[in-house]
Design an enzyme around this catalytic site. Sequence first.
Site, short mmCIF file in Angstrom:
data_model
loop_
_atom_site.label_atom_id
_atom_site.label_comp_id
_atom_site.label_asym_id
_atom_site.label_seq_id
_atom_site.Cartn_x
_atom_site.Cartn_y
_atom_site.Cartn_z
N CYS A 173 -10.52 0.27 7.94
CA CYS A 173 -9.91 1.52 8.40
C CYS A 173 -10.52 2.75 7.74
O CYS A 173 -10.63 3.81 8.36
CB CYS A 173 -8.41 1.51 8.18
N GLU A 198 0.86 -1.20 0.00
CA GLU A 198 0.00 0.00 0.00
C GLU A 198 0.89 1.23 0.00
O GLU A 198 0.73 2.15 0.81
CB GLU A 198 -0.90 -0.02 1.23
#
Lengths: 669, 669
Positions: free
Chosen positions: A428, A332
């Site tokens: 998240c 990521e």
Amino acid sequence: MEQMQFQKLTGGLGLDREQTRTLPLSQVKIEDSFWSEYVRLVREVVVPYQWEALNDRVPEAAPSYAIRNFRIATGQEQGEFGGMVFQDSDPAKWLEAVGYLLQSSPDPELEALADELVDLIAAAQHPDGYVNNYFTLKEPDGRWTNLAECHELYVAGHLIEGAVAYFRATGKRKILDVACRLADCIDTAFGEAEGKLEGFDGHEEIELALVKLYQVTGELKYLELSQFFLDQRGTNPNFYAEELEKRGGRVHFGHLDIAHDLAYSQAHLPIREQATAEGHAVRLVYLATGMADVAAETGDENLTEACRKLWSNIVTKRMYITGAIGSQEYGESFTFDYDLPNDTVYAETCASIGLVFFARRMLRLEPRGEYADVMERALYNTVVAGMSRDGKSFFYVNPLEVRPGACSKSRIHAHVKPVRQGWFGCACCPPNIARLLASLGEYMYTIGPETIYTHLYIGGTVDLDIAGAKVSVEQMSTYHTDGQVTLLLNTDLDVSFTLALRIPSWSGTVALTINGVALTIRPENIKDGYLHLKRVWQTGDTLDLRFDMPILKMRSHTAVPHTVGKVALQRGPFVYCLEEADNGPALHRFSLPKEGTLSIVEGLGDLPEGVCAIRAEAQIIQLESENEPLYQSEAAHLEEQSAEAIFIPYFFWANRGQGEMNVWVRETF
Amino acid sequence: MEQMQFQKLTGGLGLDREQTRTLPLSQVKIEDSFWSEYVRLVREVVVPYQWEALNDRVPEAAPSYAIRNFRIATGQEQGEFGGMVFQDSDPAKWLEAVGYLLQSSPDPELEALADELVDLIAAAQHPDGYVNNYFTLKEPDGRWTNLAECHELYVAGHLIEGAVAYFRATGKRKILDVACRLADCIDTAFGEAEGKLEGFDGHEEIELALVKLYQVTGELKYLELSQFFLDQRGTNPNFYAEELEKRGGRVHFGHLDIAHDLAYSQAHLPIREQATAEGHAVRLVYLATGMADVAAETGDENLTEACRKLWSNIVTKRMYITGAIGSQEYGESFTFDYDLPNDTVYAETCASIGLVFFARRMLRLEPRGEYADVMERALYNTVVAGMSRDGKSFFYVNPLEVRPGACSKSRIHAHVKPVRQGWFGCACCPPNIARLLASLGEYMYTIGPETIYTHLYIGGTVDLDIAGAKVSVEQMSTYHTDGQVTLLLNTDLDVSFTLALRIPSWSGTVALTINGVALTIRPENIKDGYLHLKRVWQTGDTLDLRFDMPILKMRSHTAVPHTVGKVALQRGPFVYCLEEADNGPALHRFSLPKEGTLSIVEGLGDLPEGVCAIRAEAQIIQLESENEPLYQSEAAHLEEQSAEAIFIPYFFWANRGQGEMNVWVRETF
């Protein structure tokens, strides 16, 4: 800790630069034609839904286990820990969002739920202050043994952020005391003194959280602890490798090799030597946010310069035009300068949220328009794209080019979803959107000794004290529609201060009247992207700002290979895109002639009120039959037709079913 | 096996289509200004080097263990099996290449090495015919328990192919007997009869190998066994899932889930129902090769049609302009129609080699120019690009666009190497290149009852019997330089037959003289891409062919998003590319004006003799300083300059150090 040297720890006042302060949320009310709806969604849909999800009461979503873990840890329920190692951060972020909502306006029912959660958290806290359900329930002997991977301080940081927000909203000390005891527990475990761990968390968050705790409590040790974690990062020897060896080589996320791929966690160099944004994008911006916080509190010019370097690398070489960051799915993470693929991008919603955090801290350090420009870019594009128009589904990944077929059939696109998802295994982004939107008022202004800086033009009212006067500024804005903003001042007495109004980078010309009288703007009135209006203000003073909002054809730096020969449309804060819903399939066939006209379309279909589409004179290449050869000489007939292309603001994409989407479009001549 | 029904197993003679035969390699000598050097490299560099590598005597390369495994299996050495589960296939492919080399010309030293290997293989064979060092040494009880993953029949197939080639070269039966005993052992284990396994290998290869064994021995059971494996594939129930359960769930390549991701192994549907090329690209083309082989031997029209469907899907929707296939690294596999990314592509050298195998089988089934066109495209571009000009380094992956920085810093490019590598952990490509180039003569002609089909224009001589005469055709060719070919016929008597000369798809006009007399080519002389010249040929007849070889600007089908608005240059069989060595960095800045001139450059730098470069009038966008903003309004100044771009044939790229490379270039107007 007592052995540490802090430079200018209480400084920051004697600097040349003007440091500013952020306003508490309670002083800012939002009533805006674009943003109020998002704030309403957070209050009425996202936060209530999230509470249900945290309590495993959403039948269509996988269980969160987050509240259940607390019940198990406190003996109220039997069972095993469920969810990710950082699952505790979800209720903490929920609490933080609730804190912001309650700062804006009371809500006894919501407060009652939050108090319930506070009681649970407090009950789960160990006598020594430690709280972490994963370690409490799954690895009771594992405390502080896997900083690299297990998010232990990250979770603590979120708990502290939640506590601070809730305390600020309600004045109730219970959760703040929990947070302080937790921070004290951490302070006991970490530091340079004999017997303490000289470690730091793999996922930054504790750093910025400790500064918030310092700000609300005034306890210098929390600021010192934050600075310790920052300065420990990236030093030799490799703490992560050492703890890995100590725990016998056990790893949590085996595919990443976090203990040795130090750049992933920004642990490859001391933070002051990091000149490029490396590794996991969310971590990097959370780190940078903490750095800027500490720099602001301590006046550490060297640290400020380190923040500027990271900022500059992001925004001049590693950021998408939508304010997205993180060029790849692997880790990521960031990749390298000018590597900005549009279809395989990661562009996590949380990373853009973190970029907004970072920008706000930089604005506190020094009011420069570029920080607010980027903040605006991220907010109006990637951040709001992250949530559907009904507040019920979310993007984790925010691509700039999507072919739905590729998402299911090409592995490098598998992380890209062509439609927003209901909830996530690693959930998240939705709570992060919620806490950011619920605290949007904190991002609009910063206040210097004699200056009010206006960074975002969002309708509403701010009440503040400046130069000995009580001032309220009311914004009435159709900024996102036509660039018009009216500011109405109310003061308890005539007072001299500077109103510093950001001039967005996209604005052609700015027209300003004060009390109906046009003002000629001179270059010397503009400093670092802000129009400075210093005068004795009187109650009732009215400013009319009109930012010229042309449709811009934007291009990338010529070092970017992915967008060469292409343009993206931007108008005001919005970046635009083509969507299949308006333009049919195979969007790559469109091109924009250099001299083609572009016009604004109001009231297109399902677009929110005041949000404009763009109609463009375009060319389209005919889609050949599947019997045509895959390759042929260009001499073979190829039909190009004049066409009309409809562009909508990027944030709105994928609200009308599944289809292709494309931001960058070829330019033809 | 006796219960099976075979359709038209000995048929194929009564078909409307004209089936042709392939010539044995011993009848074709190559003496060509382009290809002879490659064949020489195989003989003098690749095959000797490979022998050293197989024997772990190359200090700079990781050990192969391949020969050592045989020594351990035969008790000549102590130790454990080393290498991949399919490690035995490497010596087999080496033996096959040696067989081809020896068919072309004798080499007693090489033959002595091969005999040594043959003795080893024979000694490692079990009394029941089984040979496989992995299972013999590592899983003695695991035989036939993991067909999905363990390449057991794949390895057997390569052993059979090696045996057939070596037997054809030397007439020595020892290795052929090993192959027959192995095939008999497999025949005993697999089939529809009670107690036999109704399975098939995860990696196709045994199917085409068994046809070769049938062709050399005349034993029908080998053809039947091949057909059994083909028809078993993709049937219900899922054999791979069943064997997985039987062996208690143990997997070899955990990240792929081969037992359930059936398309990876082309086991998702019966082969006759597979309309698209799915899964691992090498496997697909090996499967298709076996299918076409069986179709040719049995005259199975339905199977032929299945081959045509796969062929058509590949070449009209899933093939790169370089003849590369396999759009993604994950699973080294196809993705979906028109998905042809140039930088993240897999494009394994072995897959293009397999495509050449498939094309040759299709040419045997039906002489259509498109098969030879694709064969040529793959050969002159991806296949020879696979090997450096010194024969010492190799590409596994053959991208059409490379930025070296991306290869090390972006995970989706990590499989792409910007320079050729010495040897590989999975060393399939170098020996595959060797065996293909060593047998190139098999690909040039097919022979019908009264027709000689010329598919490739490669200099040399072919000797054959046709229509009762002994005919030799000598090709003298500068085909790759200027499209000129001279054919000189020698016959032992005046004889009537058809010479069918392929007209390459890239050729504008064709000029032909016979014995100096120009021949007007009429449309009725051309059939399926071949110019048919039927006459009574006399010894000494000379044909001069001149294919017009313009520089072509090629474009893709308009459904391909990755190349829209771009062109690739092609001249003759070569696709061209820009390389940093000639053009400087940031190649994406180049564009080709639609009307810009293109001219041929002879004798450029290090290009092989007779290989031309192309000089193009181009435009180049100035590379901005890194201080320039990442995004700005197009109104901001952007300098474009006229420039000269040098294109070299794709196959030659990365022979002059590391740098960028790009095939597709933007077109401007």
